[in-house]
Enzyme design. Structure first.
Site, PDB file in Angstrom:
ATOM      1  N   SER A 164     -44.465  29.438 -10.424  1.00 47.80           N
ATOM      2  CA  SER A 164     -44.982  28.287 -11.158  1.00 47.80           C
ATOM      3  C   SER A 164     -44.288  26.994 -10.747  1.00 47.80           C
ATOM      4  O   SER A 164     -43.077  26.951 -10.549  1.00 47.80           O
ATOM      5  CB  SER A 164     -44.809  28.507 -12.665  1.00 47.80           C
ATOM      6  OG  SER A 164     -43.460  28.808 -12.995  1.00 47.80           O
ATOM      7  N   ASP A 165     -45.080  25.937 -10.588  1.00 45.70           N
ATOM      8  CA  ASP A 165     -44.540  24.621 -10.272  1.00 45.70           C
ATOM      9  C   ASP A 165     -45.381  23.565 -10.968  1.00 45.70           C
ATOM     10  O   ASP A 165     -46.273  23.885 -11.762  1.00 45.70           O
ATOM     11  CB  ASP A 165     -44.479  24.399  -8.760  1.00 45.70           C
ATOM     12  CG  ASP A 165     -45.836  24.496  -8.070  1.00 45.70           C
ATOM     13  OD1 ASP A 165     -46.764  23.796  -8.509  1.00 45.70           O
ATOM     14  OD2 ASP A 165     -45.970  25.254  -7.097  1.00 45.70           O
ATOM     15  N   TYR A 173     -50.085  35.480  -6.847  1.00 50.69           N
ATOM     16  CA  TYR A 173     -49.863  35.593  -5.401  1.00 50.69           C
ATOM     17  C   TYR A 173     -50.853  36.604  -4.811  1.00 50.69           C
ATOM     18  O   TYR A 173     -50.939  37.745  -5.274  1.00 50.69           O
ATOM     19  CB  TYR A 173     -48.442  36.043  -5.117  1.00 50.69           C
ATOM     20  CG  TYR A 173     -47.403  34.943  -5.204  1.00 50.69           C
ATOM     21  CD1 TYR A 173     -47.762  33.629  -5.474  1.00 50.69           C
ATOM     22  CD2 TYR A 173     -46.064  35.216  -4.983  1.00 50.69           C
ATOM     23  CE1 TYR A 173     -46.817  32.625  -5.531  1.00 50.69           C
ATOM     24  CE2 TYR A 173     -45.097  34.210  -5.038  1.00 50.69           C
ATOM     25  CZ  TYR A 173     -45.486  32.920  -5.308  1.00 50.69           C
ATOM     26  OH  TYR A 173     -44.539  31.927  -5.364  1.00 50.69           O
ATOM     27  N   LYS A 215     -33.394  25.876  -4.297  1.00 52.33           N
ATOM     28  CA  LYS A 215     -34.459  24.887  -4.472  1.00 52.33           C
ATOM     29  C   LYS A 215     -34.944  24.904  -5.912  1.00 52.33           C
ATOM     30  O   LYS A 215     -35.165  25.962  -6.495  1.00 52.33           O
ATOM     31  CB  LYS A 215     -35.621  25.151  -3.513  1.00 52.33           C
ATOM     32  CG  LYS A 215     -36.634  24.000  -3.494  1.00 52.33           C
ATOM     33  CD  LYS A 215     -37.544  24.056  -2.292  1.00 52.33           C
ATOM     34  CE  LYS A 215     -38.631  25.104  -2.430  1.00 52.33           C
ATOM     35  NZ  LYS A 215     -39.529  25.113  -1.261  1.00 52.33           N
ATOM     36  N   LYS A 257     -37.796  23.438  -8.692  1.00 49.78           N
ATOM     37  CA  LYS A 257     -39.110  22.846  -8.896  1.00 49.78           C
ATOM     38  C   LYS A 257     -39.022  21.708  -9.909  1.00 49.78           C
ATOM     39  O   LYS A 257     -38.424  21.855 -10.977  1.00 49.78           O
ATOM     40  CB  LYS A 257     -40.101  23.904  -9.395  1.00 49.78           C
ATOM     41  CG  LYS A 257     -40.351  25.033  -8.405  1.00 49.78           C
ATOM     42  CD  LYS A 257     -41.144  24.552  -7.193  1.00 49.78           C
ATOM     43  CE  LYS A 257     -41.473  25.695  -6.246  1.00 49.78           C
ATOM     44  NZ  LYS A 257     -42.340  25.275  -5.138  1.00 49.78           N
ATOM     45  N   ASP A 267     -38.452  20.167  -5.160  1.00 47.02           N
ATOM     46  CA  ASP A 267     -39.831  20.386  -4.712  1.00 47.02           C
ATOM     47  C   ASP A 267     -40.789  19.950  -5.808  1.00 47.02           C
ATOM     48  O   ASP A 267     -40.805  20.519  -6.897  1.00 47.02           O
ATOM     49  CB  ASP A 267     -40.037  21.872  -4.383  1.00 47.02           C
ATOM     50  CG  ASP A 267     -41.391  22.156  -3.755  1.00 47.02           C
ATOM     51  OD1 ASP A 267     -42.205  21.220  -3.620  1.00 47.02           O
ATOM     52  OD2 ASP A 267     -41.634  23.323  -3.387  1.00 47.02           O
ATOM     53  N   ASN A 326     -44.200  19.635  -5.261  1.00 50.28           N
ATOM     54  CA  ASN A 326     -45.524  20.227  -5.033  1.00 50.28           C
ATOM     55  C   ASN A 326     -46.660  19.226  -5.222  1.00 50.28           C
ATOM     56  O   ASN A 326     -47.628  19.493  -5.917  1.00 50.28           O
ATOM     57  CB  ASN A 326     -45.725  21.448  -5.918  1.00 50.28           C
ATOM     58  CG  ASN A 326     -44.879  22.627  -5.478  1.00 50.28           C
ATOM     59  OD1 ASN A 326     -43.799  22.851  -6.027  1.00 50.28           O
ATOM     60  ND2 ASN A 326     -45.332  23.370  -4.488  1.00 50.28           N
ATOM     61  N   GLU A 361     -39.311  17.806  -1.540  1.00 48.32           N
ATOM     62  CA  GLU A 361     -40.403  18.469  -0.828  1.00 48.32           C
ATOM     63  C   GLU A 361     -41.747  18.106  -1.442  1.00 48.32           C
ATOM     64  O   GLU A 361     -41.884  18.038  -2.662  1.00 48.32           O
ATOM     65  CB  GLU A 361     -40.184  19.976  -0.900  1.00 48.32           C
ATOM     66  CG  GLU A 361     -41.175  20.803  -0.116  1.00 48.32           C
ATOM     67  CD  GLU A 361     -40.797  22.270  -0.117  1.00 48.32           C
ATOM     68  OE1 GLU A 361     -41.710  23.113  -0.048  1.00 48.32           O
ATOM     69  OE2 GLU A 361     -39.583  22.578  -0.197  1.00 48.32           O
ATOM     70  N   GLU A 373     -46.058  22.742   4.119  1.00 46.87           N
ATOM     71  CA  GLU A 373     -46.650  24.014   3.712  1.00 46.87           C
ATOM     72  C   GLU A 373     -48.156  23.899   3.523  1.00 46.87           C
ATOM     73  O   GLU A 373     -48.868  24.887   3.627  1.00 46.87           O
ATOM     74  CB  GLU A 373     -45.983  24.551   2.442  1.00 46.87           C
ATOM     75  CG  GLU A 373     -46.518  24.060   1.132  1.00 46.87           C
ATOM     76  CD  GLU A 373     -45.803  24.659  -0.063  1.00 46.87           C
ATOM     77  OE1 GLU A 373     -46.445  25.422  -0.801  1.00 46.87           O
ATOM     78  OE2 GLU A 373     -44.617  24.358  -0.276  1.00 46.87           O
ATOM     79  N   ASP A 414     -45.896  26.837   8.239  1.00 45.83           N
ATOM     80  CA  ASP A 414     -46.366  27.937   7.399  1.00 45.83           C
ATOM     81  C   ASP A 414     -47.134  28.908   8.286  1.00 45.83           C
ATOM     82  O   ASP A 414     -47.945  28.492   9.120  1.00 45.83           O
ATOM     83  CB  ASP A 414     -47.269  27.414   6.278  1.00 45.83           C
ATOM     84  CG  ASP A 414     -47.724  28.505   5.331  1.00 45.83           C
ATOM     85  OD1 ASP A 414     -47.117  28.661   4.261  1.00 45.83           O
ATOM     86  OD2 ASP A 414     -48.698  29.217   5.662  1.00 45.83           O
ATOM     87  N   HIS A 455     -41.712  27.080   5.295  1.00 42.20           N
ATOM     88  CA  HIS A 455     -42.161  27.533   3.982  1.00 42.20           C
ATOM     89  C   HIS A 455     -42.349  29.038   4.040  1.00 42.20           C
ATOM     90  O   HIS A 455     -42.860  29.578   5.022  1.00 42.20           O
ATOM     91  CB  HIS A 455     -43.482  26.857   3.621  1.00 42.20           C
ATOM     92  CG  HIS A 455     -44.157  27.425   2.413  1.00 42.20           C
ATOM     93  ND1 HIS A 455     -45.365  28.105   2.481  1.00 42.20           N
ATOM     94  CD2 HIS A 455     -43.798  27.429   1.114  1.00 42.20           C
ATOM     95  CE1 HIS A 455     -45.715  28.475   1.262  1.00 42.20           C
ATOM     96  NE2 HIS A 455     -44.793  28.091   0.418  1.00 42.20           N
ATOM     97  N   ALA A 456     -41.936  29.734   2.987  1.00 42.30           N
ATOM     98  CA  ALA A 456     -42.109  31.186   2.933  1.00 42.30           C
ATOM     99  C   ALA A 456     -42.244  31.609   1.473  1.00 42.30           C
ATOM    100  O   ALA A 456     -42.391  30.778   0.586  1.00 42.30           O
ATOM    101  CB  ALA A 456     -40.948  31.904   3.617  1.00 42.30           C
ATOM    102  N   GLU A 465     -36.946  29.287   3.821  1.00 40.90           N
ATOM    103  CA  GLU A 465     -37.147  29.644   2.416  1.00 40.90           C
ATOM    104  C   GLU A 465     -37.238  31.155   2.242  1.00 40.90           C
ATOM    105  O   GLU A 465     -37.771  31.866   3.096  1.00 40.90           O
ATOM    106  CB  GLU A 465     -38.430  28.993   1.895  1.00 40.90           C
ATOM    107  CG  GLU A 465     -38.675  29.202   0.411  1.00 40.90           C
ATOM    108  CD  GLU A 465     -39.835  28.389  -0.114  1.00 40.90           C
ATOM    109  OE1 GLU A 465     -39.884  28.147  -1.339  1.00 40.90           O
ATOM    110  OE2 GLU A 465     -40.708  27.987   0.688  1.00 40.90           O
TER     111      GLU A 465
END
Length: 465
Positions: free
Chosen positions: A54-55, A63, A240, A242, A270, A272, A296, A325, A348, A375-376, A406
């Site tokens: 979640s961000d 996912y 990292k 969020k 990050d 997003n 990010e 990403e 990515d 990005h991973a 990541e």
């Protein structure tokens, strides 16, 4: 113990036994055999139930992956496995795009594909009708990545390839004003110097990683504290966080995590894509007290000039901009680099057109002297990108300065050859292929919407279709 191996193999006269096949994605053998079939499955994991991933923009991701299997008529039952990562809804669209692209794959000889890989890549990305709804971007490009990832998995065996053959996989159309074929070849040839020592370093130490698993936006303070405590015990030094939903809450959460990890460890932020340009500058300036290495995706992933403005404004604070990403293709990365719009480039494995396009971006980053920090996470992204970053270090960048990859500790148990992390570093893979093969039982159980896991969640009213 199996020796490390991987689809990309750097060209060396005599690679060390410990990492002969794994330090790069270019460990390849020409395999005779016709592609006889291509299937694709919609595989989703209900990560939204636990707020994993979640961000500020993606509050309830599941996912997921469009999972491709390519079959051949090779006598040993050779198959290629590939995927592209999604967040649940929309996977069915990517699945349809994969099926539409399959006409360009089924019936072809694998040897013919890899002998003219650049032409094959362009054929997939230049379908006269599909290109209209996504010229190297969007759902069609995600589908292209899934198909090509499966092709690279097929191709990943043991014979090394020369730099010239590697260059022949790249489509230089649209980027020759930033990187020519001759410049790319020179970079790869220069990358052969000191290669053995870098291979040995990777075999002994692995590639440095950072964790995103501790600080998803939907996690409670108690969960953040527990996860940070556990991560510190496991040797993690880069975290990292969020941010982007609420400034006061971001300050509180950043202080909580900063106090836990201490001044000797590194924090990244990050957002997003949450902010406008000026809002991003103000928000990050307010968080500068926590000394983050980067912010990010501070704004729209398509706003190259906006990223450049943010980069210039945050430079005096010692905060860089990281993005990539959701960067559609090599052309956008070219412009990010030309505009000095990022300080950390995040490739990515599925957003771009598989290994072929990622190679062009790695080479451009080397020319512009910008560190690559991929990005991973997600489903299979760590498994895929490990090959790219090790190849980048051994054969392209030759450097680990300001570089890390990541890592997200979710869903690796569903892969036949999961990524190996030790001491907060990606260790060399030990199995042939592109690490994309999922366990059959996982594909069956989590197939959407008829897999047992989803049917049970629907029955328990924990999800709604």
């Amino acid at each position: 113990m199996r020796k490390p191996t991987s689809p990309l193999q750097p060209t060396v006269a005599a690679a060390s036994p410990a990492c002969e096949a794994a330090v790069s994605l270019f460990c390849i053998m020409l395999i005779t055999g016709k592609i006889t079939g291509l299937t694709v499955a919609d595989v989703r994991f209900p990560t939204s139930v636990g707020h994993h991933g979640s961000d500020a923009m993606h509050t309830d991701p599941d996912y997921s992956a469009a999972y491709v299997v390519i079959e051949t008529d090779a006598g040993d039952g050779l198959k290629g496995h590939g995927l592209t990562f999604t967040l649940g809804k929309g996977t069915e669209i990517v699945v349809c795009a994969v099926k539409a692209l399959s006409a360009h794959v089924v019936g072809k000889e694998l040897e013919d594909i890899v002998k003219n890989f650049r032409d094959f890549y362009r054929q997939l990305t230049s379908d006269g009708q599909l290109r209209w709804i996504g010229p190297e971007k969007g759902a069609v490009q995600l589908a292209t990545a899934a198909v090509l990832n499966a092709v690279w998995d097929l191709w990943a065996k043991k014979e090394k390839k020369s730099p010239n053959q590697l260059i022949s996989c790249i489509d230089f159309r649209y980027i020759t004003d930033a990187l020519t074929e001759e410049e790319a070849l020179e970079i790869l040839q220069n990358g052969k110097h000191g290669q053995k020592a870098r291979e040995e370093y990777m075999a002994n130490n692995g590639y440095p990683a950072y964790t995103t698993s501790c600080a998803w936006l939907g996690y409670s303070d108690q969960q953040l504290q527990k996860l940070c405590t556990d991560a510190l015990k496991d040797g993690w030094t880069r975290f990292k966080v969020k941010v982007g939903a609420d400034l006061d809450d971001d300050k509180r959460r950043c202080k909580l995590i900063s106090d836990m990890i201490g001044p000797n460890n590194q924090m990244m932020l990050d957002a997003n894509q949450r902010w406008d340009v000026n809002e991003a500058i103000h928000w990050v300036s307010e968080l500068a007290v926590f000394k983050p290495l980067w912010i990010e995706e501070p704004t729209s992933p398509d706003d190259i000039l906006g990223h450049a403005t943010i980069s210039k404004a945050l430079a005096p604070l010692g905060i860089g901009v990281a993005t990539g990403e959701q960067c559609h293709n090599r052309v956008m990365f070219k412009q990010f680099l030309q505009a000095n719009a990022l300080q950390y480039l995040q490739i990515d494995s599925c957003r771009l057109g598989s290994v072929n396009e990622n190679l062009s971006v790695l080479l451009m980053a080397k020319k512009f002297n910008i560190p690559v920090c991929p990005h991973a996470g997600g489903v299979g992204l760590c498994e895929l990108v490990q090959h790219l970053i090790i190849f980048d270090y051994v054969s392209v960048s030759q450097s680990l300065e300001n570089r890390m990859c990541e890592y997200v500790d979710h869903l690796h148990e569903h892969f036949k050859y999961p990524v190996s992390i030790k001491g907060a570093a990606y260790m060399l893979p030990k199995d042939p292929g592109y690490s994309t093969e999922m366990k059959e039982e996982s594909v069956v159980q989590y197939q959407f919407p008829n897999g047992h896991v989803w049917q049970q969640l629907i029955l328990e009213k924990k999800v709604q279709l």
